[in-house]
Design an enzyme around this catalytic site. Structure first.
Site, PDB file in Angstrom:
ATOM      1  N   GLU A   1       0.839  -1.204   0.000  1.00 45.16           N
ATOM      2  CA  GLU A   1       0.000   0.000   0.000  1.00 45.16           C
ATOM      3  C   GLU A   1       0.874   1.254   0.000  1.00 45.16           C
ATOM      4  O   GLU A   1       0.539   2.264  -0.617  1.00 45.16           O
ATOM      5  CB  GLU A   1      -0.981  -0.026   1.190  1.00 45.16           C
ATOM      6  CG  GLU A   1      -1.999  -1.125   0.974  1.00 45.16           C
ATOM      7  CD  GLU A   1      -3.243  -1.070   1.853  1.00 45.16           C
ATOM      8  OE1 GLU A   1      -3.430  -0.123   2.639  1.00 45.16           O
ATOM      9  OE2 GLU A   1      -4.051  -2.018   1.749  1.00 45.16           O
ATOM     10  N   GLU A   2       2.024   1.192   0.677  1.00 46.53           N
ATOM     11  CA  GLU A   2       2.952   2.328   0.656  1.00 46.53           C
ATOM     12  C   GLU A   2       3.381   2.627  -0.785  1.00 46.53           C
ATOM     13  O   GLU A   2       3.435   3.775  -1.221  1.00 46.53           O
ATOM     14  CB  GLU A   2       4.175   2.003   1.528  1.00 46.53           C
ATOM     15  CG  GLU A   2       5.301   3.014   1.381  1.00 46.53           C
ATOM     16  CD  GLU A   2       6.356   2.954   2.490  1.00 46.53           C
ATOM     17  OE1 GLU A   2       6.160   2.229   3.473  1.00 46.53           O
ATOM     18  OE2 GLU A   2       7.352   3.679   2.354  1.00 46.53           O
ATOM     19  N   ARG A   3       3.657   1.567  -1.530  1.00 50.19           N
ATOM     20  CA  ARG A   3       4.168   1.765  -2.903  1.00 50.19           C
ATOM     21  C   ARG A   3       3.057   2.202  -3.856  1.00 50.19           C
ATOM     22  O   ARG A   3       3.281   3.040  -4.726  1.00 50.19           O
ATOM     23  CB  ARG A   3       4.879   0.483  -3.367  1.00 50.19           C
ATOM     24  CG  ARG A   3       6.183   0.311  -2.600  1.00 50.19           C
ATOM     25  CD  ARG A   3       6.868  -1.017  -2.744  1.00 50.19           C
ATOM     26  NE  ARG A   3       8.002  -1.049  -1.812  1.00 50.19           N
ATOM     27  CZ  ARG A   3       8.612  -2.147  -1.377  1.00 50.19           C
ATOM     28  NH1 ARG A   3       8.211  -3.329  -1.805  1.00 50.19           N
ATOM     29  NH2 ARG A   3       9.633  -2.063  -0.531  1.00 50.19           N
TER      30      ARG A   3
ATOM     31  N   GLY B   1       2.513   5.806  -3.134  1.00 47.61           N
ATOM     32  CA  GLY B   1       3.583   6.638  -3.711  1.00 47.61           C
ATOM     33  C   GLY B   1       3.360   6.881  -5.197  1.00 47.61           C
ATOM     34  O   GLY B   1       3.519   8.007  -5.693  1.00 47.61           O
TER      35      GLY B   1
END
Ligand SMILES: Cc1cc2nc3c(=O)[nH]c(=O)nc-3n(C[C@H](O)[C@H](O)[C@H](O)COP(=O)(O)OP(=O)(O)OC[C@H]3O[C@@H](n4cnc5c(N)ncnc54)[C@H](O)[C@@H]3O)c2cc1C
Length: 385
Positions: A241-243, A246
Site C-alpha cells: 500500500e505504501e508503494r 507513492g
C-alpha cells in the site's frame, strides 16, 4: 477504472480540502520544517478522509482500495510533498497491518483514533545500519513478564516528532531474519523513548523526520500486531500500500509540474517567441504527459480494475509502479526545471520544490534497485531463482 459517484465525491472533497486547509499554508510549513499534524489530521478525520478503506467498526468508510487510490491521487495537488507523504504514512504506511492483523482491542485503542485524526502515527522500520535490507535490522523486543523490552534505534522516521504511536518492526527472537521479527504498536510517551533533532533534508521540508532511540522501553505484549515472528511478512505486505500510495500520489503532482511549466514557458520569451513555441519544448512536455498517463494506467489496472481490490498479490506491479514513479518523477521535474531556466534554480519556485521533494521516491520505501530486484525475482531472472 470507472469512477462512480462515490469516487468523484471523495475526489471533490479532497480537492476542496487541499485548496482551503492545506495549500494556503504550505510555504509557511516548508519554512518551519514541520506542519501541524494533529490539527490537520483532526480536520481530515472529521471528514472521514483518514479511513477510506479502513473497516467501519473502527470509524473507517469500509470502501475498497480503489477509493483510496482516488484519495492518494488527489493528494498530488498538495503544493508541498512533505504534507502528502505525512498523510500517506498515517493512512497507507503505518496502519494497513494494524487494520488487517491487529487484535480488536489494539484496533480500538490505536486504529480508531488514527482514523478519527485524534492520534498521529509513524512507521518505524529503517535503522542507521539497515534501510534497503530490512532483514538486517537490529532493534530487539525481548519478552519479560507481560511486556516486551525494546532496545535499539530507528532512523529517518516520518511524523516521529509529532507521533502518538508508532508501528515498530523489531526482532522478537533469534533465528532466521525472515521469521524472527514482529510488528508492535508502541505509544511514543513511554519512558526510555528519546528523539534526535529534526533532520535537515533536501526536500519534503514540511515533514518532520527524526531518529528514535529506545532504551529499555517496556510495552505490553498485547500490543503485538497479529502473530509473533510474522512481522517481516506483514511489513512486506504493508509495503504494497505504501508503494501504490507513492505511485498514485505522483500522478497529479507531476501533471501539476507540467501545467506550471506550460504556463511559465508560454509567457517567457526568447528570440522573439515563447519558450513553449520551440518544438523541442512542447514535444518533450507531450512525451512526459504521455508517460504520466501510462503510469496512471498501471496504477489503476493493478489496484482497482481487477487485482488488489480482489485480494490478489500485486507485489510485482506495485514494485513496477513505485520504480516508474521514482524514475518518471526525476525525469519530469528535471526536464521541466530546465525550461524554467534561472527561475527553475530558485528555491521557492514550484518546479524546484517538486524536483527536491520528488527525489525521495527513488529512495524511500524501497529504492529503485530494490524494486528491480523484486521484479526480477517475479520474472525468474534473479540469481536467487
Ligand atoms: C525523508 C525520508 C523519510 C523516510 N521515512 C521513513 C519512515 O517513515 N519509516 C522508515 O522506516 N523509513 C523511512 N525512511 C527510510 C527509507 O525507507 C530508506 O532510506 C530507504 O529504504 C533506503 O535505505 P538506506 O537509506 O539505508 O539506503 P541503503 O540501504 O544504504 O542503500 C543505499 C543505496 O544503495 C543502493 N542499493 C541498496 N541495495 C542495493 C542492491 N541490492 N542492489 C543495488 N543497489 C542497491 C540503492 O541505490 C540505495 O539507494 C525515510 C527516508 C527519508 C530520506
Amino acid at each position: 477504472m470507472i469512477l462512480n459517484k462515490e469516487h468523484l465525491a471523495i475526489r471533490d472533497t479532497v480537492k476542496a480540502f487541499i485548496e482551503k486547509e492545506i495549500n494556503p499554508h504550505t510555504n509557511e510549513w516548508e519554512k518551519e520544517g514541520i506542519f501541524p499534524a494533529h490539527d490537520l489530521f483532526k480536520k481530515m478525520g472529521d471528514l472521514g478522509l483518514l479511513g477510506i478503506s479502513k473497516p467501519s467498526e473502527y470509524g473507517g468508510m469500509g470502501l475498497d482500495y480503489s477509493y483510496q487510490v482516488v484519495f492518494s491521487e488527489e493528494l498530488g495537488l498538495i503544493s508541498s510533498g512533505g504534507v502528502s507523504m505525512a498523510i500517506g504514512v498515517q493512512t497507507d504506511m503505518a496502519t494497513p497491518a494494524l487494520a488487517k492483523y491487529g487484535s480488536d482491542q489494539l484496533r480500538k485503542d490505536f486504529l480508531a483514533p488514527a482514523v478519527a485524526g485524534d492520534m498521529v502515527c509513524s512507521i518505524a522500520v529503517s535503522e542507521p545500519s539497515a534501510g534497503s535490507d530490512v532483514s538486517a535490522i537490529k532493534t530487539k523486543a525481548i519478552k519479560d513478564g507481560d511486556d516486551y523490552v525494546i532496545n535499539g534505534t530507528k532512523m529517518w522516521i516520518t511524523n516521529s516528532t509529532q507521533a502518538d504511536f508508532i508501528c515498530l518492526l523489531a526482532n522478537t527472537s533469534e533465528g532466521s531474519p525472515h521469521s524472527n521479527k514482529s510488528l508492535i504498536v508502541v505509544p511514543m510517551d513511554l519512558p526510555g523513548i528519546t528523539l534526535s533533532d529534526r533532520f535537515d533534508k533536501l526536500g519534503m521540508r514540511s515533514s518532520d523526520t527524526a531518529q528514535i532511540f529506545f532504551d529499555d522501553v517496556r510495552v505490553p505484549q498485547r500490543n503485538l500486531i497479529g502473530t509473533e515472528g510474522k512481522g517481516f511478512r506483514y511489513q512486506m505486505e504493508q509495503f504494497q500500500e505504501e508503494r501504490i500510495f507513492g505511485a498514485a500520489g505522483a500522478l497529479k503532482m507531476l501533471e501539476q509540474v507540467i501545467k506550471d511549466t506550460i504556463e511559465y514557458t508560454a509567457q517567457r520569451k526568447a528570440f522573439g517567441k515563447s519558450i513553449l513555441d520551440n518544438q523541442v519544448v512542447h514535444f518533450r512536455l507531450a512525451e512526459l504527459q504521455t508517460e504520466v498517463e501510462l503510469l496512471r494506467a498501471l496504477v489503476y489496472s493493478a489496484t482497482a480494475t481487477e487485482e488488489y481490490i480482489n485480494g490478489e498479490d500485486v507485489t510485482m506491479k506495485a514494485s513496477m509502479m513505485k520504480l516508474k514513479a521514482g524514475r518518471l518523477g526525476r525525469e519530469v521535474t528535471d526536464s521541466c526545471l530546465q525550461y524554467w531556466g534561472g527561475m527553475g534554480y530558485m528555491w521557492d519556485t514550484p518546479v524546484s520544490r517538486a524536483f527536491r521533494d520528488g527525489r525521495l521516491t527513488s529512495i524511500g520505501g524501497g529504492a529503485d534497485e530494490i524494486m528491480l530486484g523484486i521484479i526480477s525475482k517475479h520474472m525468474g531472472t534473479s540469481p536467487s531463482r
